[in-house]
Design an enzyme around this catalytic site. Structure first.
Site, PDB file in Angstrom:
ATOM      1  N   GLU A 169      45.184  82.218  77.643  1.00 37.85           N
ATOM      2  CA  GLU A 169      46.775  82.298  78.550  1.00 37.85           C
ATOM      3  C   GLU A 169      46.502  82.868  80.072  1.00 37.85           C
ATOM      4  O   GLU A 169      47.473  83.667  80.298  1.00 37.85           O
ATOM      5  CB  GLU A 169      47.552  82.626  78.049  1.00 37.85           C
ATOM      6  CG  GLU A 169      48.113  81.972  76.233  1.00 37.85           C
ATOM      7  CD  GLU A 169      49.550  82.118  75.249  1.00 37.85           C
ATOM      8  OE1 GLU A 169      49.755  83.508  75.812  1.00 37.85           O
ATOM      9  OE2 GLU A 169      49.601  81.329  74.356  1.00 37.85           O
ATOM     10  N   GLU A 266      46.611  77.859  68.555  1.00 35.65           N
ATOM     11  CA  GLU A 266      46.850  78.275  67.957  1.00 35.65           C
ATOM     12  C   GLU A 266      48.444  77.268  67.245  1.00 35.65           C
ATOM     13  O   GLU A 266      49.170  76.705  68.882  1.00 35.65           O
ATOM     14  CB  GLU A 266      48.471  79.896  68.397  1.00 35.65           C
ATOM     15  CG  GLU A 266      47.262  80.886  68.774  1.00 35.65           C
ATOM     16  CD  GLU A 266      48.549  82.025  69.538  1.00 35.65           C
ATOM     17  OE1 GLU A 266      49.449  81.515  69.999  1.00 35.65           O
ATOM     18  OE2 GLU A 266      48.380  82.398  70.562  1.00 35.65           O
TER      19      GLU A 266
END
Ligand SMILES: *[C@@H]1O[C@H](CO)[C@@H](O)[C@H](O)[C@H]1NC(C)=O
Ligand SMILES: *[C@@H]1O[C@H](CO)[C@@H](O)[C@H](O)[C@H]1NC(C)=O
Ligand SMILES: *[C@@H]1O[C@H](CO)[C@@H](O)[C@H](O)[C@H]1NC(C)=O
Ligand SMILES: *[C@@H]1O[C@H](CO)[C@@H](O)[C@H](O)[C@H]1NC(C)=O
Ligand SMILES: *[C@@H]1O[C@H](CO)[C@@H](O)[C@H](O)[C@H]1NC(C)=O
Ligand SMILES: *[C@@H]1O[C@H](CO)[C@@H](O)[C@H](O)[C@H]1NC(C)=O
Ligand SMILES: *[C@@H]1O[C@H](CO)[C@@H](O)[C@H](O)[C@H]1NC(C)=O
Ligand SMILES: *[C@@H]1O[C@H](CO)[C@@H](O)[C@H](O)[C@H]1NC(C)=O
Length: 559
Positions: A169, A266
């Site tokens: 990220e 995820e």
């Protein structure tokens, strides 16, 4: 953000995936003679296969204790500043293995595991704060490269590393400028893995966001034959509770012709109905049409991770950390994972050769990214430069990383005020311009700017003090300017296969050498937001009137 249930992806995921090289060494010592090789997994086009030719899907769980989050003005994203080193306690791995087996998983994301348990590891190479490419002040520099390579070296003796993640990220929908640095990292880590005959894949875990952003990001990371990731991870929380089977349809369409393997790095939204989580996305994820596009995913999270009041954890430790209690989320996950049968099409021999996507054209304000990628960080060139600089940063404390950011801001302000520029240490992923010193360790960048300032002031002593943070280099040749040293040490940017990094001497912190290569002297970097762009009067008091003060904000691209 468009996620339901789980809203604050950046806070938690940086913590998920960290490891510490020294602890790895300890773990390696404990787990030394590991036998029972797992079959190697390789990528053919957009699919993964094991050596026997079967398709491979990631079916796993995130495995990392949440670090400590210290909120503050210099931590706008609430990134954890510590990490729990589960590796330092190998008993924990033994404690948790039976639970992995109960879940029926084949992979964890975090760090090493006993390979005879049949568990692959997706290992993030990043560490909190300065151990990752930064979102807003990105650089691809020797200190980060060397940290990544040391971690790889520590893990290469294991056969169960499926992939090394070069970032989590980092590229954000509101700050895309780190993308060229991530691609440079993918290129250099790929080259290094090839050079040591490693079969591990190069991965990246992306934040979800608006489709325009995710699509450009995904294409950017897969559009080059030599500088692409193998494994594009999307942290996807689109499915909530008993969602409709059509939930992923648009995502599937968007990734239908993607050029490399993709998976959900995820998944598992919290705070949905029904609660606890029912994991009804799992049968969908592991059957067609999802399997035509994706290679599985990692449920979030084994350990307790709290984000905005919701706990994603499935295992609770006893007070003495010796035993584990699991919750209904865990049982539901185990039931769904154990019900999965991997589809085995297409066969390895008939896997299509996808065409690489086109590199997205810059389209600010959304995708504000140049297609020009920075060079490979060059330890030798940076070391050559460091030796010739006239004024050197002297770290006053072992924990100097934040200081370096502040001092670069101050020193650059002074250099600009004195008629110079900070272009040589700057890098911009927006314009695709990379100053020759931008690839060096932040302490060398700082010494470079300090030297420029010193030289602009005719090398008067006071111009190389920075309130006691710098000292003149007695070995420097007084007729060589910093800029000339940069031109001779780093004649042109180049891309090459990095060499194994020098071995760190444990405990040689505080700017200690830690290696025989001077470029590693005091490797450091900016904390998130640590590169102050505001000059503070107080710290300049030690400077002479000849220098003058700079007050106010300056804006430039630092990296
Ligand atoms: C690894 O796991 C296997 C099977 O679960 C077990 O027999 C072995 O003792 C473990 N090794 C270590 C070092 O924990
Ligand atoms: C949703 O997809 C799963 C997996 O393919 C399937 O078992 C289930 O029947 C589907 N549900 C509906 C309502 O179509
Ligand atoms: C249990 O482990 C956590 C990290 O996971 C650690 O912070 C804590 O101190 C440990 N407690 C004991 C009693 O060992
Ligand atoms: C692109 O990024 C640069 C650097 O952050 C910024 O100055 C510029 O305003 C951005 N362009 C747009 C159109 O947002
Ligand atoms: C170094 O710089 C910092 C920040 O600018 C300042 O607070 C400190 O007094 C300086 N000197 C030393 C010896 O740390
Ligand atoms: C620097 O490295 C040398 C050689 O490896 C070692 O002898 C010395 O103790 C190191 N110095 C520090 C401060 O770590
Ligand atoms: C690196 O550190 C060592 C030990 O502190 C020192 O002797 C040497 O001069 C340093 N080199 C540079 C380039 O700063
Ligand atoms: C981060 O900063 C610390 C000092 O605060 C330093 O010891 C460490 O090597 C740095 N890591 C990297 C990758 O630059």
């Amino acid at each position: 953000m468009r996620f339901r249930g789980k809203l604050s992806v950046p806070q938690i995921t940086q913590a998920m995936v960290n490891l510490f090289v020294l602890a790895v060494a300890l773990l390696l010592a404990v787990f030394a003679p590991i036998t029972g090789a797992l079959p190697k997994v390789s990528r053919v086009g957009k699919y993964l296969y094991t050596e026997d030719g079967n398709r491979f899907f990631i079916k796993g769980i995130a495995y990392q204790t949440q670090g400590l989050i210290i909120p503050g003005p210099d931590n706008p994203l609430n990134q954890p500043s510590t990490y729990v080193d589960n590796l330092a306690d190998p008993a924990a791995c033994a404690r948790d293995l039976p639970f992995f087996q109960k879940l029926g998983i084949n992979a964890i994301r975090a760090y090493s595991a006993n390979s005879s348990a049949g568990i692959y590891v997706i290992l993030d190479l990043t560490l909190p704060l300065n151990g990752s490419i930064d979102t807003t002040q990105p650089a691809w520099s020797t200190n980060t490269l060397d940290q990544y390579l040391r971690t790889i070296d520590a893990f290469e003796k294991y056969d169960n590393v499926l992939a090394y993640n070069i970032g989590n990220e980092v590229i954000s929908p509101t700050a895309t400028q780190s993308a060229p640095f991530i691609v440079a990292a993918a290129r250099d880590i790929r080259a290094y893995l090839n050079s040591i005959s490693s079969s591990a894949l190069v991965g990246y875990a992306a934040i979800d966001g608006p489709s325009s952003f995710v699509d450009d990001e995904a294409d950017f990371l897969a559009c080059s034959a030599t500088a692409s990731v193998d494994l594009f991870g999307l942290n996807n929380y689109e499915w909530c509770g008993n969602a409709a089977n059509t939930t992923f349809d648009s995502m599937n369409r968007r990734f239908a012709n993607y050029g490399v393997a993709a998976y959900f790095s995820e998944f598992g939204s919290e705070n949905c109905s029904p609660n606890p989580r029912v994991w009804t996305e799992i049968p969908v994820m592991y059957s067609e049409p999802m399997t035509d596009v994706w290679s599985g995913g990692l449920a979030f999270s084994y350990f307790s991770v709290v984000s905005r009041g919701h706990d994603f954890g499935m295992a609770t430790l006893s007070a003495d950390n010796k035993s584990v209690t699991t919750n209904a989320d865990f049982d539901n996950l185990a039931a769904k994972f154990n019900g999965v049968t991997f589809v085995n099409t297409p066969a390895k021999g008939t896997a299509p050769t996808p065409t690489l996507p086109n590199c997205p054209a810059p389209s600010p304000p959304g995708w504000n990214v140049s297609n020009t990628i920075p060079p490979t960080p060059d330890d030798a060139a940076c070391g050559c430069l460091a030796n010739q600089l006239s004024c050197l940063f002297q770290p006053p404390t072992p924990d100097y990383m934040k200081l370096v950011g502040n001092l670069i801001g101050i020193a650059c302000g002074l250099v600009i005020q004195a008629g110079g520029t900070c272009n040589d240490i700057s890098s911009s992923g927006v314009s695709g311009t990379y100053g020759p010193v931008g690839m060096c360790d932040p302490t060398i960048k700082l010494s470079y700017v300090m030297s420029q300032f010193y030289e602009l002031n005719n090398r008067v002593d006071a111009a190389c003090s920075f309130s006691g943070n710098a000292t003149a280099n007695p070995k420097a040749n007084p007729s060589i300017l910093a800029s000339a040293a940069a031109s001779s040490c780093m004649p042109s940017p180049r891309v090459f296969t990095p060499s194994p990094p020098p071995v760190l001497v444990p405990g040689a912190g505080g700017g200690g050498n830690g290696s025989t290569d001077n470029s590693h002297n005091g490797s450091s970097g900016p904390p998130n937001g640590g590169m102050s762009s505001t000059v503070s009067r107080g710290v300049l008091v030690g400077l002479t009137g000849a220098v003058g003060f700079v007050v106010g904000a300056m804006v430039w691209t630092l990296a």
